[in-house]
Write an enzyme that holds these catalytic residues in place. Structure first.
Site, PDB file in Angstrom:
ATOM      1  N   ASP A   1     -10.433  -7.535   5.018  1.00 14.95           N
ATOM      2  CA  ASP A   1      -9.926  -6.776   3.875  1.00 14.95           C
ATOM      3  C   ASP A   1     -10.111  -5.322   4.279  1.00 14.95           C
ATOM      4  O   ASP A   1     -11.191  -4.767   4.103  1.00 14.95           O
ATOM      5  CB  ASP A   1     -10.753  -7.132   2.637  1.00 14.95           C
ATOM      6  CG  ASP A   1     -10.369  -6.302   1.405  1.00 14.95           C
ATOM      7  OD1 ASP A   1      -9.306  -5.646   1.431  1.00 14.95           O
ATOM      8  OD2 ASP A   1     -11.133  -6.306   0.426  1.00 14.95           O
TER       9      ASP A   1
ATOM     10  N   TRP B   1      -8.519  -1.194   4.950  1.00 10.26           N
ATOM     11  CA  TRP B   1      -7.558  -0.213   4.434  1.00 10.26           C
ATOM     12  C   TRP B   1      -7.680   1.118   5.132  1.00 10.26           C
ATOM     13  O   TRP B   1      -8.616   1.326   5.880  1.00 10.26           O
ATOM     14  CB  TRP B   1      -7.772  -0.055   2.926  1.00 10.26           C
ATOM     15  CG  TRP B   1      -9.128   0.431   2.544  1.00 10.26           C
ATOM     16  CD1 TRP B   1      -9.557   1.727   2.583  1.00 10.26           C
ATOM     17  CD2 TRP B   1     -10.235  -0.341   2.055  1.00 10.26           C
ATOM     18  NE1 TRP B   1     -10.852   1.799   2.143  1.00 10.26           N
ATOM     19  CE2 TRP B   1     -11.301   0.553   1.818  1.00 10.26           C
ATOM     20  CE3 TRP B   1     -10.435  -1.707   1.807  1.00 10.26           C
ATOM     21  CZ2 TRP B   1     -12.550   0.142   1.342  1.00 10.26           C
ATOM     22  CZ3 TRP B   1     -11.666  -2.106   1.331  1.00 10.26           C
ATOM     23  CH2 TRP B   1     -12.705  -1.200   1.103  1.00 10.26           C
TER      24      TRP B   1
ATOM     25  N   SER C   1     -11.226  -2.966  -3.779  1.00  8.57           N
ATOM     26  CA  SER C   1     -11.751  -4.316  -3.604  1.00  8.57           C
ATOM     27  C   SER C   1     -12.761  -4.553  -4.723  1.00  8.57           C
ATOM     28  O   SER C   1     -13.698  -3.775  -4.879  1.00  8.57           O
ATOM     29  CB  SER C   1     -12.454  -4.437  -2.252  1.00  8.57           C
ATOM     30  OG  SER C   1     -11.542  -4.114  -1.221  1.00  8.57           O
TER      31      SER C   1
ATOM     32  N   CYS D   1     -14.844  -5.996   5.999  1.00 10.28           N
ATOM     33  CA  CYS D   1     -14.189  -5.186   4.976  1.00 10.28           C
ATOM     34  C   CYS D   1     -14.499  -3.712   5.171  1.00 10.28           C
ATOM     35  O   CYS D   1     -15.616  -3.346   5.532  1.00 10.28           O
ATOM     36  CB  CYS D   1     -14.629  -5.621   3.586  1.00 10.28           C
ATOM     37  SG  CYS D   1     -13.870  -4.614   2.278  1.00 10.28           S
TER      38      CYS D   1
HETATM   39  C1  LIG Z   1      -6.546  -3.053  -0.450  1.00  8.89           C
HETATM   40  C2  LIG Z   1      -7.349  -1.798  -0.600  1.00  8.89           C
HETATM   41  C3  LIG Z   1      -8.669  -1.870  -0.995  1.00  8.89           C
HETATM   42  C4  LIG Z   1      -9.419  -0.706  -1.159  1.00  8.89           C
HETATM   43  N1  LIG Z   1     -10.716  -0.806  -1.561  1.00  8.89           N
HETATM   44  C5  LIG Z   1     -11.453   0.299  -1.743  1.00  8.89           C
HETATM   45  C6  LIG Z   1     -12.806   0.216  -2.186  1.00  8.89           C
HETATM   46  O1  LIG Z   1     -13.340  -0.854  -2.447  1.00  8.89           O
HETATM   47  N2  LIG Z   1     -13.491   1.374  -2.325  1.00  8.89           N
HETATM   48  C7  LIG Z   1     -12.918   2.601  -2.065  1.00  8.89           C
HETATM   49  O2  LIG Z   1     -13.612   3.615  -2.219  1.00  8.89           O
HETATM   50  N3  LIG Z   1     -11.650   2.704  -1.644  1.00  8.89           N
HETATM   51  C8  LIG Z   1     -10.895   1.598  -1.486  1.00  8.89           C
HETATM   52  N4  LIG Z   1      -9.592   1.709  -1.076  1.00  8.89           N
HETATM   53  C9  LIG Z   1      -8.999   3.061  -0.937  1.00  8.89           C
HETATM   54  C10 LIG Z   1      -8.485   3.525  -2.308  1.00  8.89           C
HETATM   55  O3  LIG Z   1      -7.347   2.775  -2.676  1.00  8.89           O
HETATM   56  C11 LIG Z   1      -8.045   4.988  -2.325  1.00  8.89           C
HETATM   57  O4  LIG Z   1      -7.176   5.219  -1.253  1.00  8.89           O
HETATM   58  C12 LIG Z   1      -9.201   5.947  -2.244  1.00  8.89           C
HETATM   59  O5  LIG Z   1     -10.058   5.798  -3.362  1.00  8.89           O
HETATM   60  C13 LIG Z   1      -8.698   7.380  -2.221  1.00  8.89           C
HETATM   61  O6  LIG Z   1      -7.875   7.590  -3.340  1.00  8.89           O
HETATM   62  P1  LIG Z   1      -7.815   8.996  -4.039  1.00  8.89           P
HETATM   63  O7  LIG Z   1      -6.705   8.963  -5.017  1.00  8.89           O
HETATM   64  O8  LIG Z   1      -9.157   9.385  -4.537  1.00  8.89           O
HETATM   65  O9  LIG Z   1      -7.491   9.958  -2.833  1.00  8.89           O
HETATM   66  P2  LIG Z   1      -6.038  10.536  -2.339  1.00  8.89           P
HETATM   67  O10 LIG Z   1      -5.767  11.705  -3.227  1.00  8.89           O
HETATM   68  O11 LIG Z   1      -5.104   9.444  -2.357  1.00  8.89           O
HETATM   69  O12 LIG Z   1      -6.422  10.957  -0.929  1.00  8.89           O
HETATM   70  C14 LIG Z   1      -6.796   9.935  -0.011  1.00  8.89           C
HETATM   71  C15 LIG Z   1      -6.766  10.390   1.400  1.00  8.89           C
HETATM   72  O13 LIG Z   1      -5.457  10.762   1.740  1.00  8.89           O
HETATM   73  C16 LIG Z   1      -5.509  11.939   2.435  1.00  8.89           C
HETATM   74  N5  LIG Z   1      -4.642  12.879   1.744  1.00  8.89           N
HETATM   75  C17 LIG Z   1      -3.930  12.678   0.636  1.00  8.89           C
HETATM   76  N6  LIG Z   1      -3.229  13.756   0.330  1.00  8.89           N
HETATM   77  C18 LIG Z   1      -3.484  14.652   1.256  1.00  8.89           C
HETATM   78  C19 LIG Z   1      -3.051  15.955   1.495  1.00  8.89           C
HETATM   79  N7  LIG Z   1      -2.181  16.595   0.730  1.00  8.89           N
HETATM   80  N8  LIG Z   1      -3.528  16.581   2.536  1.00  8.89           N
HETATM   81  C20 LIG Z   1      -4.359  15.963   3.341  1.00  8.89           C
HETATM   82  N9  LIG Z   1      -4.806  14.735   3.184  1.00  8.89           N
HETATM   83  C21 LIG Z   1      -4.380  14.083   2.153  1.00  8.89           C
HETATM   84  C22 LIG Z   1      -6.878  12.457   2.454  1.00  8.89           C
HETATM   85  O14 LIG Z   1      -7.287  12.445   3.797  1.00  8.89           O
HETATM   86  C23 LIG Z   1      -7.688  11.512   1.671  1.00  8.89           C
HETATM   87  O15 LIG Z   1      -8.759  11.039   2.418  1.00  8.89           O
HETATM   88  C24 LIG Z   1      -8.838   0.557  -0.906  1.00  8.89           C
HETATM   89  C25 LIG Z   1      -7.516   0.625  -0.496  1.00  8.89           C
HETATM   90  C26 LIG Z   1      -6.769  -0.534  -0.353  1.00  8.89           C
HETATM   91  C27 LIG Z   1      -5.342  -0.412   0.069  1.00  8.89           C
HETATM   92  C1  LIG Z   2      -3.912   0.465   2.933  1.00 10.20           C
HETATM   93  C2  LIG Z   2      -2.894   0.641   4.011  1.00 10.20           C
HETATM   94  C3  LIG Z   2      -2.790  -0.292   5.034  1.00 10.20           C
HETATM   95  C4  LIG Z   2      -1.868  -0.140   6.067  1.00 10.20           C
HETATM   96  N1  LIG Z   2      -1.820  -1.056   7.079  1.00 10.20           N
HETATM   97  C5  LIG Z   2      -0.975  -0.874   8.108  1.00 10.20           C
HETATM   98  C6  LIG Z   2      -0.959  -1.793   9.215  1.00 10.20           C
HETATM   99  O1  LIG Z   2      -1.696  -2.772   9.267  1.00 10.20           O
HETATM  100  N2  LIG Z   2      -0.079  -1.547  10.228  1.00 10.20           N
HETATM  101  C7  LIG Z   2       0.765  -0.482  10.222  1.00 10.20           C
HETATM  102  O2  LIG Z   2       1.509  -0.325  11.168  1.00 10.20           O
HETATM  103  N3  LIG Z   2       0.765   0.407   9.188  1.00 10.20           N
HETATM  104  C8  LIG Z   2      -0.084   0.233   8.140  1.00 10.20           C
HETATM  105  N4  LIG Z   2      -0.088   1.137   7.095  1.00 10.20           N
HETATM  106  C9  LIG Z   2       0.836   2.293   7.110  1.00 10.20           C
HETATM  107  C10 LIG Z   2       2.093   2.086   6.221  1.00 10.20           C
HETATM  108  O3  LIG Z   2       2.836   0.976   6.623  1.00 10.20           O
HETATM  109  C11 LIG Z   2       2.973   3.331   6.323  1.00 10.20           C
HETATM  110  O4  LIG Z   2       2.280   4.398   5.718  1.00 10.20           O
HETATM  111  C12 LIG Z   2       4.356   3.183   5.692  1.00 10.20           C
HETATM  112  O5  LIG Z   2       5.089   4.375   5.909  1.00 10.20           O
HETATM  113  C13 LIG Z   2       4.315   2.923   4.191  1.00 10.20           C
HETATM  114  O6  LIG Z   2       5.621   2.662   3.725  1.00 10.20           O
HETATM  115  P1  LIG Z   2       5.968   2.481   2.158  1.00 10.20           P
HETATM  116  O7  LIG Z   2       5.778   3.844   1.532  1.00 10.20           O
HETATM  117  O8  LIG Z   2       7.389   2.061   2.124  1.00 10.20           O
HETATM  118  O9  LIG Z   2       5.074   1.478   1.537  1.00 10.20           O
HETATM  119  C14 LIG Z   2      -1.005   0.983   6.063  1.00 10.20           C
HETATM  120  C15 LIG Z   2      -1.104   1.920   5.020  1.00 10.20           C
HETATM  121  C16 LIG Z   2      -2.027   1.767   4.011  1.00 10.20           C
HETATM  122  C17 LIG Z   2      -2.105   2.803   2.914  1.00 10.20           C
END
Ligand SMILES: Cc1cc2nc3c(=O)[nH]c(=O)nc-3n(C[C@H](O)[C@H](O)[C@H](O)COP(=O)(O)OP(=O)(O)OC[C@H]3O[C@@H](n4cnc5c(N)ncnc54)[C@H](O)[C@@H]3O)c2cc1C
Ligand SMILES: Cc1cc2nc3c(=O)[nH]c(=O)nc-3n(C[C@H](O)[C@H](O)[C@H](O)COP(=O)(O)O)c2cc1C
Ligand SMILES: *[C@@H]1O[C@H](CO)[C@@H](O)[C@H](O)[C@H]1NC(C)=O
Length: 663
Positions: free
Chosen positions: A661, A663, A449, A616
């Site tokens: 907003d 996630w 965000s 959010c």
């Molecule tokens: C619309 C939107 C807005 C967002 N805004 C923000 C924001 O403003 N600030 C913010 O900090 N984040 C935000 N996020 C989350 C952000 O996109 C990332 O998901 C977050 O920073 C983590 O990414 P990463 O690659 O560091 O971690 P990843 O490597 O993707 O890991 C993320 C999480 O997945 C789990 N995970 C992944 N792989 C494993 C595994 N092998 N084993 C166990 N657990 C696992 C872990 O629990 C971990 O907490 C937002 C997400 C969305 C969808």
């Molecule tokens: C940021 C985020 C938001 C999600 N929001 C919802 C939700 O509102 N409701 C739901 O049922 N699943 C939600 N999910 C779960 C996804 O729909 C689910 O992981 C799905 O398997 C993803 O499919 P795809 O890999 O085809 O995108 C969310 C996942 C993420 C990462």
């Protein structure tokens, strides 16, 4: 080693090689029809259109996906249908974004949807247009403005979601209902895949029911797999790989071509100008403030939009993978889809190849998701490469339907990553073409965000990112890919980015009261909103009251942007700052408690002054609790029953005055 062991190794390798060869040969014979849907960030390759024979039944499979699961399932189903009904039936699997429903849908006989839910119960980006079209059509039919125009269309819907989210499978549910409203006939119950469990199992079960229903229907041709019914050989979709000699031939290309940054298909290489820690030295966690320089790109954004970043795996992870698999990091490769791969071949499920030539180092850094858990199919494919007989057998079991329980125990429950699985099976060394083709999924962009306003920072996009460091049950620490990359390597580095526009916006008039709830990194978009209001104030605009509810663990550790927030209170940009420090006293104090406690002050703003409500941050707990607090607030303010209060909150949401907003 004794002769027996050598014989076993020889036998396993020979079987794997034969299996691979037969897949290759089969694919070479058929016409080139590879269906290569555009996967996140890759330009769709030219797609020879599938001849749709009007005399043959056609099954259309459409997917709405963000991270590829729905696409994987759709292709899996497509292949299953092809092997079941052979040439008697045409199967077309496609990205719903490339489908013209207004022209086609009413003429279909059978359509299967695999649709994921994102955000606050919203469709994926590629399904947004289709989704709003269908809902509008259903509304028109319901309102009597339109005939139920889908009579004669049969359908099945499999939703992909996660039970932890409030709106579980909202999109699958809405699509199922809307199709019915428009006159179409469901052929199978709605499938509700739950990614909190093993979603592959949900899909498999649903697929079995769908196939049973299809067998009894006249929507498909004759079964061709009746007799024999031998288990399908394990599919190993693999790219052809050309390895270039060092220094020889063409120059390396960038992992992403430089684009406009305006959407997923065209990321822009931006420089990161600032990375700053936001927690104090007393905190045992980390959250960084990041500034992305987008000058010269033509990217425009508004406060409340999202930015996506393509981060890289850490050098340590890349090295580990290369060592395990015996890949030379400096080798330069060009991947291509085997020529002549036809629909139904293993190769037809290959995503578009990586750009090339690139080094294996770059390929592993940008494209291989090795820290997520592997899919079941990947383990089956991996088994064909295991030189050790026991490893091969165990991987084959983990990758098969019969090994469900073992998969749950070994992979799903402990969140074992692909890297850890590779470590556990050191004899399994896939080829480069198979590794990128079907074993490591593509690393996905991460969304944030935006925490700035273009009124103050037109050429710089700010991100507030919590650095993920999760202790896994195995004792391994999972370092979040993108957040860790930002913290360690971001400053001065270049990263492909694009902006995604959102509906999360300030009201048109600066005089409207605002109620904002954003604990932790949920503060991000509100920092943008406050910058916007500061700019409005500076230009002489009148500001309505604004309440911000912020929360974190402790005032002394993770109270991010403290000076800025307190400055906004002093200058009148923010009229009320409500703080919840969960761990600074004996009992837990959270934002939702403050929201409820402020009912007396907030209710008149909502009831009489048209206040806009914003939440959010964390979707799984916080947003649900705050939602309940809003209902309690309305109940207390209005002095009404809980159900009446729920209706008020729903109306606020429907009219766009309550936005989330999450996630
Ligand atoms: C619309 C939107 C807005 C967002 N805004 C923000 C924001 O403003 N600030 C913010 O900090 N984040 C935000 N996020 C989350 C952000 O996109 C990332 O998901 C977050 O920073 C983590 O990414 P990463 O690659 O560091 O971690 P990843 O490597 O993707 O890991 C993320 C999480 O997945 C789990 N995970 C992944 N792989 C494993 C595994 N092998 N084993 C166990 N657990 C696992 C872990 O629990 C971990 O907490 C937002 C997400 C969305 C969808
Ligand atoms: C940021 C985020 C938001 C999600 N929001 C919802 C939700 O509102 N409701 C739901 O049922 N699943 C939600 N999910 C779960 C996804 O729909 C689910 O992981 C799905 O398997 C993803 O499919 P795809 O890999 O085809 O995108 C969310 C996942 C993420 C990462
Ligand atoms: C990023 O920084 C590099 C090195 O300072 C510079 O050459 C390049 O032009 C910058 N890119 C953009 C898009 O500003």
């Amino acid at each position: 080693m004794d002769a027996q062991v050598w014989f076993v190794i020889f036998f396993v390798v020979a079987v794997a090689a034969l299996a691979l060869l037969s897949i290759r040969r089969k694919s070479a014979k058929r016409a080139a029809q590879a269906s290569l849907a555009g996967v996140n960030g890759f330009a769709a390759l030219s797609r020879p259109s599938l001849a749709e024979d009007p005399n043959k039944p056609l099954v259309r499979i459409l997917f709405g996906t963000q991270t590829g699961t729905a696409e994987r399932f759709s292709k899996q189903l497509g292949n299953e249908l092809r092997s079941r009904y052979g040439d008697s039936t045409t199967v077309d699997v496609r990205d719903v974004e490339t489908y013209k429903p207004e022209q086609k849908l009413a003429t279909e006989k059978l359509v299967v949807f695999c649709m994921a839910t994102y955000g606050d119960g919203e469709p994926t980006d590629n399904a947004a247009v289709f989704y709003s079209w269908l809902l509008k059509e259903a509304e028109a039919v319901e309102g009597g403005e339109k005939e139920p125009f889908l009579q004669g269309v049969s359908y099945g819907v499999f939703g992909l979601g996660n039970k932890q989210y409030e709106h579980f499978n909202a999109v699958g549910k809405k699509i199922h209902k809307s199709l019915k409203t428009c006159g179409a006939t469901p052929i199978v119950r709605r499938g509700d895949g739950d990614d909190d469990g093993v979603i592959d199992d949900d899909f498999e079960k649903w697929t079995a029911e769908l196939l049973e229903a299809l067998d009894k229907s006249d929507l498909v041709g004759k079964r061709v797999d009746q007799n024999g019914h031998a288990a399908l050989p394990i599919a190993v979709p693999a790219y052809d790989v050309e390895v270039l000699r060092a220094g020889a031939g063409r120059e390396d290309v960038a992992p992403f071509p430089s684009g406009t940054g305006k959407d997923v298909h065209s990321p822009f290489w931006a420089n990161i100008s600032t990375v700053r820690e936001l927690h104090t030295s007393q905190s045992d966690r980390s959250c960084v403030h990041v500034e992305v320089d987008v000058s010269g790109s033509g990217i425009t954004y508004e406060a409340g939009d999202h930015i996506a970043l393509y981060a890289q795996n850490s050098e340590a992870v890349v090295k580990q993978v290369a060592e395990l698999l015996g890949f030379d990091l400096d080798a330069r490769i060009v991947l291509s889809v085997p020529k002549g791969a036809a629909a139904g071949d293993a190769a037809s499920t290959l995503p578009p190849p990586l750009p090339g030539p690139i080094s294996i180092r770059t390929a592993l850094s940008y494209f291989a998701d090795v820290l997520s858990s592997p899919h079941r199919d990947a383990l089956g494919a991996l088994s064909t490469f295991a030189a050790d007989r026991e490893e091969a057998a165990r991987l084959a079991l983990l990758g098969s339907a019969a090994g469900k329980a073992e998969f749950a125990e070994f992979v799903a429950k402990p969140h074992r990553s692909l890297l850890e699985v590779l470590q556990a099976f050191p004899s399994a060394k896939p080829t480069i073409g198979a590794f990128f083709g079907c074993i490591a999924p593509r690393l996905q962009p991460r969304f944030y965000s935006i925490s700035s306003s273009p009124k103050q920072h037109p050429h710089s996009i700010h991100v507030t990112c919590a650095v993920v460091r999760d202790k896994m049950p195995s004792g391994r620490v999972h370092e979040g890919v993108c957040s860790t990359w930002l913290k360690r390597h971001g400053d001065g580095a270049a990263v492909p980015v694009f902006v995604r526009h959102s509906q999360f916006k300030l009201p048109a008039s600066s005089k409207m009261p605002l109620i904002m709830v954003g604990p932790g990194t949920g503060l991000a978009p509100f920092r943008g909103f406050l910058q916007e209001r500061a700019a409005q104030l500076a230009s002489g605009a009148e500001l309505g009251p604004a309440h911000l509810f912020f929360g974190c663990r402790s005032r002394a550790h993770d109270y991010i942007y403290q000076e800025e927030l307190e400055g906004y209170v002093a200058s009148g940009v923010l009229s009320h700052l409500h703080l919840a420090f969960s761990r600074d006293q004996a009992t837990k104090d959270y934002v939702q408690h403050h929201v409820e406690a402020q009912a007396g002050a907030l209710w008149p703003l909502i009831d009489a002054a048209g206040a806009h409500l914003y939440v959010c941050g964390d979707a799984k707990n916080m947003a649900k609790d705050v939602h309940k607090a809003f209902i309690a607030l309305v109940q207390a303010g209005k002095g009404c029953a809980g159900t009446a209060a729920e209706a008020v909150v729903k109306e606020l949401s429907d009219s766009g005055r309550y936005q989330r907003d999450v996630w």
